[in-house]
Design a protein around this motif. Sequence first.
Motif, short mmCIF file in Angstrom:
data_model
loop_
_atom_site.label_atom_id
_atom_site.label_comp_id
_atom_site.label_asym_id
_atom_site.label_seq_id
_atom_site.Cartn_x
_atom_site.Cartn_y
_atom_site.Cartn_z
N LEU A 138 43.09 25.08 51.58
CA LEU A 138 42.73 25.43 50.20
C LEU A 138 43.34 26.75 49.75
O LEU A 138 43.13 27.19 48.62
N ALA A 139 44.08 27.39 50.62
CA ALA A 139 44.62 28.70 50.25
C ALA A 139 45.77 28.56 49.27
O ALA A 139 46.49 27.58 49.28
N SER A 140 45.90 29.51 48.38
CA SER A 140 47.07 29.55 47.51
C SER A 140 47.25 30.99 47.05
O SER A 140 46.43 31.85 47.35
N SER A 141 48.35 31.21 46.33
CA SER A 141 48.57 32.57 45.83
C SER A 141 47.43 33.00 44.94
O SER A 141 47.15 34.18 44.81
N TYR A 142 46.79 32.02 44.32
CA TYR A 142 45.70 32.38 43.42
C TYR A 142 44.52 32.92 44.20
O TYR A 142 43.80 33.78 43.72
N THR A 143 44.33 32.40 45.42
CA THR A 143 43.25 32.96 46.26
C THR A 143 43.57 34.41 46.62
O THR A 143 42.68 35.19 46.92
N MET A 144 44.85 34.71 46.61
CA MET A 144 45.24 36.07 47.00
C MET A 144 45.23 37.02 45.80
O MET A 144 45.61 38.17 45.93
N GLY B 274 40.97 38.74 49.65
CA GLY B 274 41.70 38.25 48.48
C GLY B 274 40.75 37.68 47.43
O GLY B 274 40.85 37.99 46.25
N MET B 275 39.81 36.86 47.89
CA MET B 275 38.90 36.23 46.93
C MET B 275 37.96 37.26 46.31
O MET B 275 37.72 37.25 45.10
N VAL B 276 37.44 38.15 47.14
CA VAL B 276 36.52 39.17 46.62
C VAL B 276 37.24 40.05 45.61
O VAL B 276 36.73 40.33 44.53
N PHE B 277 38.47 40.43 45.96
CA PHE B 277 39.20 41.31 45.05
C PHE B 277 39.56 40.58 43.76
O PHE B 277 39.51 41.16 42.68
N SER B 278 39.89 39.28 43.86
CA SER B 278 40.16 38.49 42.65
C SER B 278 38.93 38.49 41.74
O SER B 278 39.05 38.64 40.51
N LEU B 279 37.76 38.31 42.33
CA LEU B 279 36.54 38.29 41.53
C LEU B 279 36.32 39.65 40.85
O LEU B 279 35.92 39.71 39.69
N PHE B 280 36.64 40.70 41.59
CA PHE B 280 36.50 42.04 41.03
C PHE B 280 37.42 42.21 39.83
O PHE B 280 37.01 42.65 38.76
N VAL B 281 38.68 41.80 40.00
CA VAL B 281 39.64 41.92 38.90
C VAL B 281 39.22 41.03 37.73
O VAL B 281 39.30 41.43 36.56
#
Lengths: 257, 342
Positions: B95-101, B164-171
Amino acid sequence: MILKSKDLVCGYSKKPHINPVIKNIEFQIEQGSKVAILGANGCGKTTLLRAIGGILPYEGSLLLDGEEVRSYKRRKIAEKLAVMTQLSQLYFSYTVEETVMLGRYLHTNHIFGNPDDRDKDVVEKCLRRNGLLEIRGKQIDELSGGQRQRVFLARTMAQETPILLLDEPTNHLDLRYQAELMEYLLDWCKEDPAHTLIGVFHDINMALSVCDQFLVMKDGQIISAGSKDVVLSGEILKEAYEMDVESYMQKQLSFWS
Amino acid sequence: MKQKTHRAKIIISCILSVIIVILCMSIGSVSVPVKEGVTIVFHKITGTAIPDSVNPSLISILWEIRMPRTLCAFFVGAALSASGAVMQSVLQNPLASSYTMGVSAGATLGVAILIVSGIANTALGMFTLPVVGFLAGFLTVIFVIGVAAKIDHNMQNHTIIMFGMVFSLFVNAILTLISSLASDHVQRLILWQMGSFSGRRWIHAGIVCVCVIVGGIILMLWHRELDIMTFGDEQAMSLGVDTKKSKVILLVIASFLTGAAVCFSGIIGFVDLTVPHAVRRLFGSKHKYVLPMSMVIGGAFLALADMISRTILAPREIPVGAVTALVGVPFFVWVYFHDSKK
């Protein structure tokens, strides 16, 4: 001396000494010896094997051919020793043959990684020795645990290193393949006097039939090391496994009489 | 025999992809017959005069609008698919992708700041949004990898994914904040996020094309390491792969490809997730095949999705990201599950 450790501390936290699994151990392994690491669950056998394989960071000293394991480049260490770890989950599936061919990674210099004749010969041999010729085209996620174990064993053998580290190689194997593995390992040891085998074994009888040196571990420490006569005294195994191993073995044998 | 069917599958897929791309150029509000199309392209490339028999409006529609747009979609699809394949293998997670990052979150935040602050409207030229989108997305991933390497000495996959996911949520939270405070700009931002190839010119297609070729070649040089890394760090290390170094290089290249794709197309999901899975089903898991075939099939798939997005409700255009999911899900379900018994 091919392997020599002093004050070796190893564990899974960032600084190994904070929560060590291996606590200040010292051992020596000579080139050409066949060493079995024995001990109860959780005593640090696999961790020790990982440290030797350079997979885990460690403190203290661990010399492989006179140099610290940590100072080796990955390539260099993988040319000297191959590690067969316990099976892990697979996310993407390869065929049996493709998987074994990955063992030739360091031997193949072609820019696109095309195997040469020698790579193919070695893979063929490893497939044959592990009884995999007939299922060479199968996907490994369709295989049973024992078949998969043999695939990874074949891949480890295909690396053609002088040192083999095996973590419970008989796991999942049925009796026939346990016996064949034993023969295979004995042959491999005879092939070249420099071949060094270090294995973690649960099956003491298997260890006895293949190995000539024993390291018995308990709670992250080595409680006994040496030849069969030294180590297999009832007392040491009793301490290591916290049970009377000898009478257990004899009781098992009595079923056959 | 097996080798032969494998080769045949590859050749058929490539031919089909080329046919799809050509059809995508031909189909539209004004249809350009393939024969005229070939004449136009031939004369444009050789620099000779186009015969008068060809309708001049067809020339500009094909050469100035539809070809660059379709090719842009193709290369974006190729970039997204290759990057998805790499992310899944390196992180050992289907399920990983650049979007997860955090690529999309980062890129969108960058663009949002530009739009809201009004800088996007100043005369900085048509490349401001793409460049900022690319840099913001790319730098977010570099940041994620850097921090993951700091907190986890061994750079284990779950650390990278979690951070990556936590930081994406933060952004994303910052993004929500900005959108709620600057509601006048929300429409434009949403449009950018939904993704579109409308108005893409040769220059865009050319830039993405160069990125895809450079990134693709580098990834191909690592195809064996990619194979080995799908078995996990421990096994990869024991086979002689420097996992930490390889991870950083491969993740950076994959993010670079996604960044290059995102900056000219907006956020297009689904392609990077599913195309590599479909390709693995068809051609096996070896990256020697997975990488190039993901690029070819992913490119053709996105070109097709773009064609559908501009024709199905013509003259209105629907977001291409919606089409990729609507067309892609049934296709994916079929490819992934129809022979699961095999």
